[in-house]
Write a protein that holds these residues in place. Sequence first.
Motif, PDB file in Angstrom:
ATOM      1  N   ALA A   1     -13.380   2.578   8.561  1.00  8.06           N
ATOM      2  CA  ALA A   1     -13.002   2.757   7.118  1.00  8.06           C
ATOM      3  C   ALA A   1     -14.448   2.197   5.868  1.00  8.06           C
ATOM      4  O   ALA A   1     -13.918   2.725   4.839  1.00  8.06           O
ATOM      5  CB  ALA A   1     -11.657   2.081   6.949  1.00  8.06           C
TER       6      ALA A   1
ATOM      7  N   ARG B   1      -5.755   7.826   7.058  1.00  9.65           N
ATOM      8  CA  ARG B   1      -5.570   8.841   5.939  1.00  9.65           C
ATOM      9  C   ARG B   1      -6.887   8.674   5.091  1.00  9.65           C
ATOM     10  O   ARG B   1      -6.642   9.325   3.804  1.00  9.65           O
ATOM     11  CB  ARG B   1      -4.179   8.097   5.548  1.00  9.65           C
ATOM     12  CG  ARG B   1      -3.141   8.888   3.952  1.00  9.65           C
ATOM     13  CD  ARG B   1      -2.712   7.978   3.049  1.00  9.65           C
ATOM     14  NE  ARG B   1      -2.467   8.500   2.510  1.00  9.65           N
ATOM     15  CZ  ARG B   1      -2.680   8.457   0.640  1.00  9.65           C
ATOM     16  NH1 ARG B   1      -4.273   7.871   0.926  1.00  9.65           N
ATOM     17  NH2 ARG B   1      -2.793   9.351   0.321  1.00  9.65           N
ATOM     18  N   SER B   2      -7.086   7.543   4.806  1.00  9.26           N
ATOM     19  CA  SER B   2      -8.298   6.990   3.604  1.00  9.26           C
ATOM     20  C   SER B   2      -9.300   8.062   4.662  1.00  9.26           C
ATOM     21  O   SER B   2     -10.453   7.651   3.021  1.00  9.26           O
ATOM     22  CB  SER B   2      -8.843   5.870   3.865  1.00  9.26           C
ATOM     23  OG  SER B   2      -9.303   5.988   5.408  1.00  9.26           O
TER      24      SER B   2
ATOM     25  N   GLN C   1       0.508  -1.098  -0.115  1.00 11.92           N
ATOM     26  CA  GLN C   1      -0.284  -0.281   0.010  1.00 11.92           C
ATOM     27  C   GLN C   1       0.891   0.975  -0.367  1.00 11.92           C
ATOM     28  O   GLN C   1       1.097   2.018   1.234  1.00 11.92           O
ATOM     29  CB  GLN C   1      -0.913  -0.067   1.163  1.00 11.92           C
ATOM     30  CG  GLN C   1      -2.429  -1.240   1.201  1.00 11.92           C
ATOM     31  CD  GLN C   1      -3.366  -1.378   0.448  1.00 11.92           C
ATOM     32  OE1 GLN C   1      -3.299  -0.083  -0.456  1.00 11.92           O
ATOM     33  NE2 GLN C   1      -4.119  -1.777  -0.180  1.00 11.92           N
TER      34      GLN C   1
ATOM     35  N   THR D   1       1.637  11.198   1.464  1.00 11.36           N
ATOM     36  CA  THR D   1       0.709  12.216   2.043  1.00 11.36           C
ATOM     37  C   THR D   1       1.881  13.584   2.308  1.00 11.36           C
ATOM     38  O   THR D   1       3.154  13.065   2.793  1.00 11.36           O
ATOM     39  CB  THR D   1       0.425  11.626   3.303  1.00 11.36           C
ATOM     40  OG1 THR D   1      -0.781  10.616   2.953  1.00 11.36           O
ATOM     41  CG2 THR D   1      -0.646  12.444   4.289  1.00 11.36           C
TER      42      THR D   1
ATOM     43  N   LYS E   1       1.075   3.558  -1.041  1.00 13.54           N
ATOM     44  CA  LYS E   1      -0.016   5.507  -1.084  1.00 13.54           C
ATOM     45  C   LYS E   1       0.002   5.834   0.203  1.00 13.54           C
ATOM     46  O   LYS E   1      -0.801   7.342   0.418  1.00 13.54           O
ATOM     47  CB  LYS E   1      -0.966   5.380  -2.022  1.00 13.54           C
ATOM     48  CG  LYS E   1      -2.156   4.559  -1.300  1.00 13.54           C
ATOM     49  CD  LYS E   1      -3.584   4.604  -1.900  1.00 13.54           C
ATOM     50  CE  LYS E   1      -4.727   3.564  -1.534  1.00 13.54           C
ATOM     51  NZ  LYS E   1      -5.812   3.767  -2.338  1.00 13.54           N
ATOM     52  N   ILE E   2      -0.361   5.486   0.924  1.00 10.93           N
ATOM     53  CA  ILE E   2      -0.047   5.418   2.949  1.00 10.93           C
ATOM     54  C   ILE E   2       0.772   6.450   3.212  1.00 10.93           C
ATOM     55  O   ILE E   2       0.758   7.497   3.538  1.00 10.93           O
ATOM     56  CB  ILE E   2       0.492   4.163   3.655  1.00 10.93           C
ATOM     57  CG1 ILE E   2      -0.172   4.566   5.337  1.00 10.93           C
ATOM     58  CG2 ILE E   2       1.938   3.840   3.222  1.00 10.93           C
ATOM     59  CD1 ILE E   2       0.236   3.552   6.132  1.00 10.93           C
TER      60      ILE E   2
END
Length: 328
Positions: free
Chosen positions: A228, A192-193, A154, A160, A156-157
């Motif tokens: 989530a 984060r989502s 993952q 940010t 994309k975590i």
Amino acid sequence: MYNLFLRIILLRSPSSVFSHGFSKSLLKSLRFLSTSSETVSSPKSSSLASNVVQINNNRKAVISFFENHGFSESQIFDIVKKVPLILSVNPETLFPILLFFQSKAELGTVEKTVATIKRFPRILGWNLSVGPNIELLKQIGVPDSNISTYLQGQPKIFLTSSVRFKEIVERVTEMGFSPQRLQFLVAVFALRSMTKSSWDKKVEVYRKWGLSEEEIRLAFRRHPMCMAFSEDKTNGVMDFFVNKIGCQSSFVARKPSLLSFSLKKKILPRGYIYQVLLSKGLIKKHANIPMFVKISENRFVEKFINPHKEQIPGLLELYEQKLMDSRR
């Protein structure tokens, strides 16, 4: 102006290469790109010609950069096809993140690096935030192996802003998560989502089912992804366990991983079997509910259906019909 020109060219030109295939080497294909009339046709000024030369030289430099760092032609092709604009990047800006991937971020091999880039190519353009974010995790004691797991699965975590990432990490720490456990990064990923307003809406959903603030925090600590899921999914699962099965809402707070299973494809078909067995007195109320949902399909049939075939003829067929209905 040059950068804009370069991006326009690169946005158009990769399709020319890929439409012609790669029957020859990648470098020869890119040489075609450099001379294609579709890329640039008869520059009318020395400035334009100069830009074309710079673009071609940059492409060669990027390809050489990857070759010099152990990437094969097929691996370079995979990256260029996935991220055509990589050809516009100054190779010097790629070195820090590649070095970080292969030595510091525990990705280790070229293969894992390529896989990560292909999974989330935007990571190449975010090296300025990826490094500081991972360094922050290291500073507070997150194991390298856990960082590597999320960087590969993952990535994309880490994409940010450093400010927001730090805020999320601090919030997760305040909630009582241990940086040494993988659950810490799961919580970071979950927070984060969503925005704060999204979090507040999901908290309100649980409150409507009678959960206290502490019970909601407990559920999140045990299974961070419970926050989530969509509000509809949460309401559906809570409705089933509270109104259909007769559990207290606090039961789900103590077993929040139940929310991660498909309501339609798993919870409802197996819940039906649970209700049938309960009505016949073959199981005790609320006995083994988590197991009912979590175990494998074969194990479920073996443990909860086969032993009761004689007492309830057609039980397996009933279950299979429920499964078929769930797929419609």
